[in-house]
Write a protein that holds these residues in place. Sequence first.
Motif, PDB file in Angstrom:
ATOM      1  N   GLN A 142       0.340   9.831 -13.918  1.00  0.00           N
ATOM      2  CA  GLN A 142       1.656  10.187 -12.928  1.00  0.00           C
ATOM      3  C   GLN A 142       1.802  10.973 -12.510  1.00  0.00           C
ATOM      4  OE1 GLN A 142       4.487   7.709 -12.826  1.00  0.00           O
ATOM      5  NE2 GLN A 142       5.615   9.209 -10.911  1.00  0.00           N
ATOM      6  N   SER A 195       2.827   9.667  -7.911  1.00  0.00           N
ATOM      7  CA  SER A 195       2.940   8.013  -8.256  1.00  0.00           C
ATOM      8  C   SER A 195       2.727   7.314  -7.054  1.00  0.00           C
ATOM      9  CB  SER A 195       4.669   8.621  -7.672  1.00  0.00           C
ATOM     10  OG  SER A 195       4.776   8.827  -6.289  1.00  0.00           O
ATOM     11  N   LYS A 196       1.529   7.466  -6.106  1.00  0.00           N
ATOM     12  CA  LYS A 196       1.240   6.366  -5.561  1.00  0.00           C
ATOM     13  C   LYS A 196      -0.005   6.293  -5.619  1.00  0.00           C
ATOM     14  CE  LYS A 196       2.812   7.080  -0.289  1.00  0.00           C
ATOM     15  NZ  LYS A 196       2.639   8.192   0.384  1.00  0.00           N
ATOM     16  N   CYS A 219      -0.209   6.746  -9.313  1.00  0.00           N
ATOM     17  CA  CYS A 219      -0.080   5.738  -9.992  1.00  0.00           C
ATOM     18  C   CYS A 219       0.185   4.816  -9.609  1.00  0.00           C
ATOM     19  CB  CYS A 219       1.122   6.329 -10.980  1.00  0.00           C
ATOM     20  SG  CYS A 219       1.686   5.651 -12.588  1.00  0.00           S
ATOM     21  N   ARG A 220       0.377   3.966  -8.283  1.00  0.00           N
ATOM     22  CA  ARG A 220       0.690   2.264  -8.175  1.00  0.00           C
ATOM     23  C   ARG A 220      -0.133   1.919  -8.385  1.00  0.00           C
ATOM     24  NH1 ARG A 220       3.252   1.231  -2.893  1.00  0.00           N
ATOM     25  NH2 ARG A 220       4.560   3.530  -3.160  1.00  0.00           N
ATOM     26  N   ARG A 225      -1.794   0.735 -12.072  1.00  0.00           N
ATOM     27  CA  ARG A 225      -0.729  -0.300 -12.073  1.00  0.00           C
ATOM     28  C   ARG A 225      -1.019  -1.587 -11.570  1.00  0.00           C
ATOM     29  NH1 ARG A 225       4.127   0.354 -14.369  1.00  0.00           N
ATOM     30  NH2 ARG A 225       5.020   2.463 -15.020  1.00  0.00           N
ATOM     31  N   LEU A 226      -1.633  -1.412 -10.199  1.00  0.00           N
ATOM     32  CA  LEU A 226      -1.979  -2.609  -9.668  1.00  0.00           C
ATOM     33  C   LEU A 226      -3.115  -3.209 -10.955  1.00  0.00           C
ATOM     34  CD1 LEU A 226      -1.597  -3.826  -7.321  1.00  0.00           C
ATOM     35  CD2 LEU A 226      -2.910  -3.034  -5.999  1.00  0.00           C
ATOM     36  N   ALA A 274      -1.408  -2.721  -2.934  1.00  0.00           N
ATOM     37  CA  ALA A 274      -0.638  -1.207  -3.155  1.00  0.00           C
ATOM     38  C   ALA A 274       0.186  -1.029  -2.119  1.00  0.00           C
ATOM     39  CB  ALA A 274      -1.954   0.239  -3.515  1.00  0.00           C
TER      40      ALA A 274
END
Lengths: 215, 520
Positions: free
Chosen positions: B340, B345-346, B348-349, B352-353, B369
């Motif tokens: 992150q 943050s993108k 990081c998304r 996580r995905l 995403a």
Amino acid sequence: MSRGGKGRGRGRGSMTFNVEAIGFGRGDALPASTLQPPLPYPPLRQQPVPLLAGEETDYLLALKKEYIQTMQNSPYFIQAEQAKNDIVRYSDKYKSSKNMDNTINWKPDWRRLPSELKVAVRKKRLAQNIGPPPKLVKHLKTGADITKTLDALEKKESKTDHEENEEEEEQEENFENEEEQEEDENDYLTSYFDNGENYLDEEEDNLDDKDGGIY
Amino acid sequence: MSSRECLLAYELLQEHYGKIAADVASFLLQNGWQPLRYIALKANLKLDQVRKALCLLIQHKLAKFHVRKRKIVEYAINIENVLSILFHPKFIYTVKLLYGDAAELIVEEALQHGIILMSTAIKNVADRLPDENGSGKIEKAFKDLVQTHFLQREPEVEKNEEEEYIVPIFTQNEADLYRLPTLSEESLKRKRSDDGSDEPKAKRLKSEHETPSVKDDGVYWSVNISRFQQYFRDQSIVASVTQRFGTPCGEIVRAMLRISEVTTPANAQSTQPISSAEIARSLPQKLPMEHVEQHLKLLSNDEDQIVQLFDDSGSGGLYVVNLKNSALALATATVLSYVQQRYGSKACRIFRLLMLKKHLEQKQVEEFAMIPPKEAKGYLYHMLAENMVIMQEVPRTPDHAPARTFYLYSVNIQRLSRILLVKCYKTCTNLMTRHNHLIKTNKRILDKEERITAIKVRVNATLPDADEAQLEEIEEMMTSSERTSLTKHQHCCNKLHTAQNQLLNTIFVLDSYLNALSSA
């Protein structure tokens, strides 16, 4: 293979796969190839988060500094013997740091260590011993009555055995059962290891302490 | 063991024990078990210097030895213990919080000496705490530390009847690890010659028979590093649970960990099973039984599985704290926060995905995403280039033609933890190198400052009625520009030290996760 379209970049046609799959649309230029190593300090993309602050951080900081300081001043910290100065100074004789490398500053429990590691334990010298011995000056002034000195030395030699025994008893704690090996490996106490450099010094100390002077 | 760890170990040893010890250790780290004379020869040091360094390293439990072919003694380094030097200030601080000043000084002494006799420790601490009359309080602190396993007993030397021995032989019973020797008042004050017979004879150890002069002779104590790690681990588990589920849940987990604190072995997968009734009883603030059970149910239904239902028979059921899962959860959170901070943050998304779906094709990543394809590709490739994401080729035909191959992206937390841990070690080494560099460049000013302080101390001691002008004169020995560079130097050093301290948490989380994996 049609190359050379403006801004199409090198080797577009020669790729074995569909370049569009990795995000280059029709007509986009491929990035120029890298011809030099990256910078040693590339620019930061993201600024680092500032360090935490607070009472705990401050205390830990102080503790860390103090701990390092204590460790560096403790007898465990091994300092290499200073290389010989280019100039021989008179004052060198009275520096307390003699034979630093073959003595240890703290008293290890030899029972817990392999026997081959035994090193002479450095005796703490009293502050008064460090200063120039007053008698040496007299010696130099009077031109050092050599015959007397030699006599004294002879006398001392006959006593040495006796003295050695005493000193070894003193060190018994540290050198249990190991006198033999010590002698084999030259692990003498510094005080009776004489490499000749500090001849006068050594003699003076002993005379002062045990023989009660020669005059 | 990576080369980064070796470099950090070198810096740490140099800072705390001097260059010679660091040289010997770094030679041993690179070459494994080696005999004494070979070290001296290859590391280009005097034999006595190597002897001294090895004595020091063994005393501080940083090195170990064994005998090969019945007469050659070989030495090696305990890298974990060397790296834990970083944590020493934190150990001291923790003990201060838990048991107060006397215990703080005891642990400090123990860390400084590596292994220490109880009597010596108590005597030294008593010297440093002049206001405390009598060593009773210090002795009590020592006993507390032993009972909670923060200090442990070192194995004792088996008495050797023959004169000749190459290495000492150590013996230790598990039961003795935290058993205190009886230390009477007299033995603290003077070395007693008669052997007190108030202790059952069978319990006494051989060496105590042999040398009755000091009661605790040969019984050394050292800081139990794994106990401290366990404590830090418990703290971080409680903190993370509190953050996620609120204070009551945090308190419940804390109570569970405290109940099984001493009974759970250091490398266990999970704590001993505890019934909900027992948890409710040991909570500091009483909660109704139903609430406790609700909280426990909530915790055990969580996907991280930090708290698990062990057995639901009987009233309320038995619960455990799964230490391995909590280590994983903490490490994952650390890695995620790194991604992150570093990639936004993108990114990081996307990360996580990938964690959620395990394997995804590039196209799927873009879709799931919900980030424009071009942008998503940018993030993905960026992370791939820096090894945060792994790509796996799955060819449909044996020729690996790109058109007929699936490219699957995935993340591997274990691998990333290792990468980040090495990065932390590198950061730490860099901070220390920079610190050394600063000290070297500002040596002249530092020396001068030291001299001036010494003069001031002497003036204050000898001339109590020294007037203002004299003191000012001493102050003025240092010019204002020197003073500013001195403040700047100190500021920089403080920053560097604080950064090191702050790194400790990350290092600890990642390291304990990797240890949990390897011990399982």
